[in-house]
Design an enzyme around this catalytic site. Structure first.
Site, mmCIF file in Angstrom:
data_model
loop_
_atom_site.group_PDB
_atom_site.id
_atom_site.type_symbol
_atom_site.label_atom_id
_atom_site.label_comp_id
_atom_site.label_asym_id
_atom_site.label_seq_id
_atom_site.Cartn_x
_atom_site.Cartn_y
_atom_site.Cartn_z
ATOM 1 C CG ASP A 240 37.341 123.869 -95.396
ATOM 2 O OD1 ASP A 240 37.289 122.813 -96.050
ATOM 3 O OD2 ASP A 240 36.783 123.993 -94.293
ATOM 4 C CG HIS A 263 41.004 121.337 -95.181
ATOM 5 N ND1 HIS A 263 39.867 121.404 -94.395
ATOM 6 C CD2 HIS A 263 42.007 121.906 -94.438
ATOM 7 C CE1 HIS A 263 40.167 121.986 -93.240
ATOM 8 N NE2 HIS A 263 41.455 122.307 -93.250
#
Length: 414
Positions: A240, A263
């Site tokens: 993430d 991310h």
């Protein structure tokens, strides 16, 4: 010499000499003298080794009670510096636990042993949100060269990649100030690896944070309601956000970070459920994003309030990043959002000297609210090309600002 090191001091290093201030006066001394003073001071530190409080360090025995006793003794002792020692060559299994302050003076925690969370199961009891928590502490140093292992794989499997599944953050700092964390490796947290909430004056340096690229919500560092945070010389590759900056973040600086997979570096998401979110003074410099799904991202929900402003990204390199530069004021990960007119106001954002490669056709996405818009967005010295040498583009919705020396051109910026 020892007395001097126990006092609060300011210092500047100039050509091997140190300009040192304590009280109301300044004095120049040699850097060597300061080092000697530090070494003498540290030699007078009061040490508390967890092995002396009953820890086994065999990787099988629950050492939580021993750590709790060692912390109570360390936090309660009166001396200029107290050291909690977690020795090398040992593996310590710890259940969820909290290290609470305030303490009587500053504390150094030396983590040279391996720290392990329990596997998912009854050992967690009622606690499913946090593993190791440091709360209400002033003047804390945590350093070491070993690993903090969240052993999150069973949590990832049972959650089936859903966002709302309850899982524990590995390491949390709450309601604390003057924190310094360095040297450690953090692996496989069930959720966030490090969370910082309601803290002031935090320095994170030389950290390495790892989790598989498909591990759900395993953010590297998650910050909220905190100010004066420095993150330096850190590697993060997870499933993430490498860093997630949430509402209440002020004066956050990220320098020399390598991020990816994951991310990217994200501000937000902000404004969920009409939240009044405020973020200001975020600066990312001299960093690299490598094979991440996003690069530099600001994401807000429709219907929010507040602002995100005074944000700069400078001297950033992209390597095969899917979406290098993104402002997304329509963030809706579950695709079940109604269009709303209010939004978090985004303004005074600059991208200077960002270059590298993308694996998609959209190098720059500035999708701002149709009603509120983004103001004073500046891009200068942008050079982003596709890894397959195909054309790349910039797209905008209601973005106001200027661009110069940019590839691709950003003609949609008004």
């Amino acid at each position: 010499m020892v007395v001097m090191m126990m006092m609060m001091i300011d210092l500047y290093i100039i050509d091997g000499w140190v300009e040192l201030k304590w009280g109301n006066g300044w004095e120049f001394v040699s850097l060597f003298s300061v080092i000697i003073h530090v070494l003498v001071s540290v030699s007078y530190a009061q040490n508390f080794n967890v092995m002396n409080f009953g820890a086994k360090g065999d990787g099988k025995t629950d050492d939580s009670q021993a750590f709790s006793k060692a912390w109570a003794a360390t936090c309660g002792a009166s001396s200029s510096l107290k050291e909690l020692v977690i020795p090398p060559g040992k593996a310590f299994l710890l259940k969820p636990m909290k290290f609470s302050g305030p303490c009587k003076s500053r504390i150094l925690i030396s983590i040279e042993g391996y720290l392990m969370a329990p596997f998912k199961g009854p050992e967690w009891g009622e606690e499913k949100k946090k593993w190791l928590v440091f709360q209400g502490i002033h003047d804390l140093i945590i350093k070491g060269s070993n690993k903090i292992d969240g052993r999150g794989s069973d949590w990832w499997k049972s959650c089936n990649n859903t966002d709302n599944c309850m899982r524990p953050t590995a390491l949390s700092f709450e309601d604390s100030s003057k924190l310094h964390v360095s040297g450690l490796t953090h692996i496989n947290s069930a959720k966030n690896h490090i969370s910082i909430h309601n803290c002031v004056d935090v320095h994170l340096e030389d950290l390495h944070i790892y989790a598989p690229h498909d591990s759900p919500n395993t953010d590297g560092i998650d910050i909220s309601e905190s100010r004066n945070i420095e993150i330096v010389d850190t590697f993060i590759g997870t499933g993430d956000d490498c860093v997630a900056l949430n509402s209440g973040c002020y004066n956050i600086t990220i320098t020399h970070m390598t991020c990816g997979p994951g991310h990217g570096i994200s501000i937000g998401s902000l404004g969920k459920n009409g939240e009044d979110a405020k973020v200001e003074g975020i600066h990312v410099k001299s960093s690299t994003l490598n094979a991440s799904d996003n690069g530099l991202r600001i994401k807000t929900w429709q219907g929010g309030k507040g602002y995100a402003r005074n944000i700069s990204f400078e001297d950033v390199t992209f390597i095969k990043v899917a979406n290098p530069i993104v402002i997304d004021q329509y963030y809706c990960p579950h695709k079940r959002c109604n269009e709303q007119s209010s939004a978090v106001q985004i303004s005074d954002v600059s991208y200077i000297g960002a270059r590298g490669t993308t694996r998609t056709s959209e190098a720059i996405i500035l999708n701002c609210s149709k009603t509120v818009g983004c103001n004073n967005i500046t891009l200068d010295g942008i050079n982003i090309s596709a890894v397959d040498n195909k054309a790349v583009s910039a797209t905008c919705i209601n973005a106001q600002g200027s661009w110069l020396n940019s590839k691709p051109p950003i003609n949609c910026l008004k």
